[in-house]
Design a protein around this motif. Structure first.
Motif, PDB file in Angstrom:
ATOM      1  N   LEU A 130     -15.460  37.501  -1.786  1.00  0.00           N
ATOM      2  CA  LEU A 130     -14.174  38.191  -1.695  1.00  0.00           C
ATOM      3  C   LEU A 130     -14.254  39.356  -0.711  1.00  0.00           C
ATOM      4  CD1 LEU A 130     -11.262  38.574  -2.737  1.00  0.00           C
ATOM      5  CD2 LEU A 130     -12.232  40.066  -4.492  1.00  0.00           C
ATOM      6  N   ILE A 131     -15.343  40.097  -0.757  1.00  0.00           N
ATOM      7  CA  ILE A 131     -15.527  41.205   0.193  1.00  0.00           C
ATOM      8  C   ILE A 131     -15.626  40.671   1.615  1.00  0.00           C
ATOM      9  CG2 ILE A 131     -17.122  43.032   0.900  1.00  0.00           C
ATOM     10  CD1 ILE A 131     -17.687  43.452  -2.112  1.00  0.00           C
ATOM     11  N   GLY A 161     -14.252  37.971   2.662  1.00  0.00           N
ATOM     12  CA  GLY A 161     -12.897  37.545   2.997  1.00  0.00           C
ATOM     13  C   GLY A 161     -12.025  38.707   3.432  1.00  0.00           C
ATOM     14  N   LEU A 162     -12.151  39.842   2.753  1.00  0.00           N
ATOM     15  CA  LEU A 162     -11.387  41.024   3.151  1.00  0.00           C
ATOM     16  C   LEU A 162     -11.812  41.526   4.529  1.00  0.00           C
ATOM     17  CD1 LEU A 162     -11.256  42.955  -0.248  1.00  0.00           C
ATOM     18  CD2 LEU A 162      -9.413  41.695   0.890  1.00  0.00           C
ATOM     19  N   ILE A 163     -13.107  41.487   4.801  1.00  0.00           N
ATOM     20  CA  ILE A 163     -13.602  41.870   6.128  1.00  0.00           C
ATOM     21  C   ILE A 163     -13.070  40.918   7.188  1.00  0.00           C
ATOM     22  CG2 ILE A 163     -15.694  42.052   7.540  1.00  0.00           C
ATOM     23  CD1 ILE A 163     -17.097  43.100   4.986  1.00  0.00           C
ATOM     24  N   ALA A 164     -13.057  39.613   6.872  1.00  0.00           N
ATOM     25  CA  ALA A 164     -12.522  38.628   7.826  1.00  0.00           C
ATOM     26  C   ALA A 164     -11.037  38.865   8.071  1.00  0.00           C
ATOM     27  CB  ALA A 164     -12.757  37.216   7.304  1.00  0.00           C
ATOM     28  N   LEU A 165     -10.288  39.176   7.023  1.00  0.00           N
ATOM     29  CA  LEU A 165      -8.861  39.459   7.167  1.00  0.00           C
ATOM     30  C   LEU A 165      -8.639  40.691   8.043  1.00  0.00           C
ATOM     31  CD1 LEU A 165      -5.965  38.713   6.353  1.00  0.00           C
ATOM     32  CD2 LEU A 165      -6.270  40.217   4.373  1.00  0.00           C
ATOM     33  N   TYR A 166      -9.422  41.734   7.823  1.00  0.00           N
ATOM     34  CA  TYR A 166      -9.336  42.932   8.643  1.00  0.00           C
ATOM     35  C   TYR A 166      -9.644  42.608  10.110  1.00  0.00           C
ATOM     36  CZ  TYR A 166     -10.453  47.494  10.604  1.00  0.00           C
ATOM     37  OH  TYR A 166     -10.506  48.597  11.415  1.00  0.00           O
ATOM     38  N   ALA A 167     -10.669  41.791  10.337  1.00  0.00           N
ATOM     39  CA  ALA A 167     -11.030  41.425  11.710  1.00  0.00           C
ATOM     40  C   ALA A 167      -9.909  40.636  12.377  1.00  0.00           C
ATOM     41  CB  ALA A 167     -12.337  40.624  11.719  1.00  0.00           C
ATOM     42  N   VAL A 168      -9.265  39.743  11.653  1.00  0.00           N
ATOM     43  CA  VAL A 168      -8.159  38.960  12.217  1.00  0.00           C
ATOM     44  C   VAL A 168      -6.989  39.872  12.583  1.00  0.00           C
ATOM     45  CG1 VAL A 168      -6.393  37.252  11.641  1.00  0.00           C
ATOM     46  CG2 VAL A 168      -8.778  36.774  11.153  1.00  0.00           C
ATOM     47  N   ILE A 169      -6.687  40.816  11.710  1.00  0.00           N
ATOM     48  CA  ILE A 169      -5.601  41.760  12.012  1.00  0.00           C
ATOM     49  C   ILE A 169      -5.928  42.568  13.258  1.00  0.00           C
ATOM     50  CG2 ILE A 169      -4.410  43.832  11.156  1.00  0.00           C
ATOM     51  CD1 ILE A 169      -4.652  42.558   8.334  1.00  0.00           C
ATOM     52  N   ARG A 170      -7.178  43.018  13.375  1.00  0.00           N
ATOM     53  CA  ARG A 170      -7.559  43.787  14.560  1.00  0.00           C
ATOM     54  C   ARG A 170      -7.548  42.916  15.818  1.00  0.00           C
ATOM     55  NH1 ARG A 170      -9.862  49.025  14.328  1.00  0.00           N
ATOM     56  NH2 ARG A 170      -9.713  48.752  16.578  1.00  0.00           N
ATOM     57  N   ILE A 171      -7.916  41.649  15.700  1.00  0.00           N
ATOM     58  CA  ILE A 171      -7.863  40.745  16.853  1.00  0.00           C
ATOM     59  C   ILE A 171      -6.423  40.592  17.324  1.00  0.00           C
ATOM     60  CG2 ILE A 171      -8.147  38.331  17.573  1.00  0.00           C
ATOM     61  CD1 ILE A 171     -10.653  38.259  15.777  1.00  0.00           C
ATOM     62  N   LYS A 205     -11.502  42.782  21.344  1.00  0.00           N
ATOM     63  CA  LYS A 205     -11.164  41.587  20.565  1.00  0.00           C
ATOM     64  C   LYS A 205     -12.404  40.742  20.327  1.00  0.00           C
ATOM     65  CE  LYS A 205      -6.328  40.902  21.685  1.00  0.00           C
ATOM     66  NZ  LYS A 205      -5.302  39.944  22.004  1.00  0.00           N
ATOM     67  N   LEU A 206     -13.281  40.670  21.327  1.00  0.00           N
ATOM     68  CA  LEU A 206     -14.498  39.872  21.181  1.00  0.00           C
ATOM     69  C   LEU A 206     -15.418  40.453  20.108  1.00  0.00           C
ATOM     70  CD1 LEU A 206     -15.249  39.039  24.907  1.00  0.00           C
ATOM     71  CD2 LEU A 206     -14.290  37.543  23.162  1.00  0.00           C
ATOM     72  N   LEU A 207     -15.458  41.763  20.000  1.00  0.00           N
ATOM     73  CA  LEU A 207     -16.265  42.378  18.936  1.00  0.00           C
ATOM     74  C   LEU A 207     -15.749  41.958  17.560  1.00  0.00           C
ATOM     75  CD1 LEU A 207     -16.654  45.983  20.355  1.00  0.00           C
ATOM     76  CD2 LEU A 207     -18.384  44.193  20.273  1.00  0.00           C
ATOM     77  N   PHE A 208     -14.439  42.001  17.390  1.00  0.00           N
ATOM     78  CA  PHE A 208     -13.875  41.622  16.099  1.00  0.00           C
ATOM     79  C   PHE A 208     -13.977  40.118  15.869  1.00  0.00           C
ATOM     80  CE2 PHE A 208     -11.879  45.785  16.719  1.00  0.00           C
ATOM     81  CZ  PHE A 208     -12.297  46.371  15.542  1.00  0.00           C
ATOM     82  N   LEU A 209     -14.004  39.339  16.942  1.00  0.00           N
ATOM     83  CA  LEU A 209     -14.236  37.902  16.793  1.00  0.00           C
ATOM     84  C   LEU A 209     -15.636  37.643  16.246  1.00  0.00           C
ATOM     85  CD1 LEU A 209     -13.145  35.037  17.251  1.00  0.00           C
ATOM     86  CD2 LEU A 209     -14.107  35.145  19.551  1.00  0.00           C
ATOM     87  N   ASN A 210     -16.617  38.416  16.691  1.00  0.00           N
ATOM     88  CA  ASN A 210     -17.968  38.287  16.149  1.00  0.00           C
ATOM     89  C   ASN A 210     -18.013  38.703  14.680  1.00  0.00           C
ATOM     90  OD1 ASN A 210     -19.410  37.164  18.261  1.00  0.00           O
ATOM     91  ND2 ASN A 210     -19.856  39.130  19.181  1.00  0.00           N
ATOM     92  N   VAL A 211     -17.303  39.774  14.326  1.00  0.00           N
ATOM     93  CA  VAL A 211     -17.240  40.199  12.926  1.00  0.00           C
ATOM     94  C   VAL A 211     -16.620  39.095  12.074  1.00  0.00           C
ATOM     95  CG1 VAL A 211     -16.154  41.840  11.331  1.00  0.00           C
ATOM     96  CG2 VAL A 211     -17.183  42.652  13.454  1.00  0.00           C
ATOM     97  N   PHE A 212     -15.558  38.485  12.592  1.00  0.00           N
ATOM     98  CA  PHE A 212     -14.917  37.379  11.882  1.00  0.00           C
ATOM     99  C   PHE A 212     -15.906  36.227  11.673  1.00  0.00           C
ATOM    100  CE2 PHE A 212     -12.424  33.420  12.057  1.00  0.00           C
ATOM    101  CZ  PHE A 212     -11.667  33.596  10.906  1.00  0.00           C
ATOM    102  N   SER A 213     -16.679  35.908  12.698  1.00  0.00           N
ATOM    103  CA  SER A 213     -17.671  34.828  12.585  1.00  0.00           C
ATOM    104  C   SER A 213     -18.735  35.156  11.547  1.00  0.00           C
ATOM    105  CB  SER A 213     -18.322  34.572  13.940  1.00  0.00           C
ATOM    106  OG  SER A 213     -17.363  34.141  14.854  1.00  0.00           O
ATOM    107  N   PHE A 214     -19.204  36.409  11.522  1.00  0.00           N
ATOM    108  CA  PHE A 214     -20.157  36.828  10.495  1.00  0.00           C
ATOM    109  C   PHE A 214     -19.571  36.625   9.105  1.00  0.00           C
ATOM    110  CE2 PHE A 214     -22.201  39.880  13.622  1.00  0.00           C
ATOM    111  CZ  PHE A 214     -23.419  39.226  13.646  1.00  0.00           C
ATOM    112  N   ALA A 215     -18.321  37.030   8.928  1.00  0.00           N
ATOM    113  CA  ALA A 215     -17.691  36.937   7.609  1.00  0.00           C
ATOM    114  C   ALA A 215     -17.528  35.484   7.164  1.00  0.00           C
ATOM    115  CB  ALA A 215     -16.336  37.644   7.626  1.00  0.00           C
ATOM    116  N   ALA A 271     -22.015  30.542   3.185  1.00  0.00           N
ATOM    117  CA  ALA A 271     -23.326  30.604   2.529  1.00  0.00           C
ATOM    118  C   ALA A 271     -23.202  30.957   1.053  1.00  0.00           C
ATOM    119  CB  ALA A 271     -24.209  31.622   3.239  1.00  0.00           C
ATOM    120  N   LEU A 272     -22.207  31.774   0.710  1.00  0.00           N
ATOM    121  CA  LEU A 272     -22.055  32.203  -0.686  1.00  0.00           C
ATOM    122  C   LEU A 272     -21.356  31.179  -1.560  1.00  0.00           C
ATOM    123  CD1 LEU A 272     -21.086  35.898  -0.024  1.00  0.00           C
ATOM    124  CD2 LEU A 272     -23.156  35.113  -1.188  1.00  0.00           C
TER     125      LEU A 272
END
Length: 108
Positions: free
Chosen positions: A34-35, A37-47, A56-66, A72-73
């Motif tokens: 869930l955490i 997912g929230l990070i991914a949602l934040y990254a999408v909004i920032r993108i 935008k590329l930095l937040f795309l990497n954050v989205f990929s990490f999330a 994995a979880l």
């Protein structure tokens, strides 16, 4: 040692291959997903809202990490880790290729 004794021994040892059934993720894994997912949602909004393409590329990497973390979880199988790693490596190569192209590529 009999077959039933081997099964009892396997049931006492914990690990992903100790039983024939794979248990679902625990509550802590769901909370971590869930955490992520929230990070991914934040990254999408920032993108969407970011004007600078390089940011935008930095937040795309954050989205990929999330997304890799969520995979994995939530996939309760040892191959879930391999799927998450493959997704992460592929998305990192994609982001690096976009950044390299945007920066002008390789000069010879």
């Amino acid at each position: 040692m009999s077959i039933s004794g081997s099964e009892e021994l396997l049931n006492m040892v914990s690990g992903p291959f100790s039983t024939s059934q794979i248990s679902p993720p625990s509550e802590s894994a769901e909370l971590a997903a869930l955490i992520c997912g929230l990070i991914a949602l934040y990254a999408v909004i920032r993108i969407i809202l970011e004007q600078d393409v390089m940011r935008k590329l930095l937040f795309l990497n954050v989205f990929s990490f999330a997304i890799a973390g969520i995979m994995a979880l939530l996939i309760p199988h040892p191959l879930g880790i391999i799927a998450a790693a493959a997704y992460f490596v592929g998305s990192t190569f994609e982001s690096n290729a976009i950044a390299s192209t945007w920066a002008g590529g390789v000069e010879e």
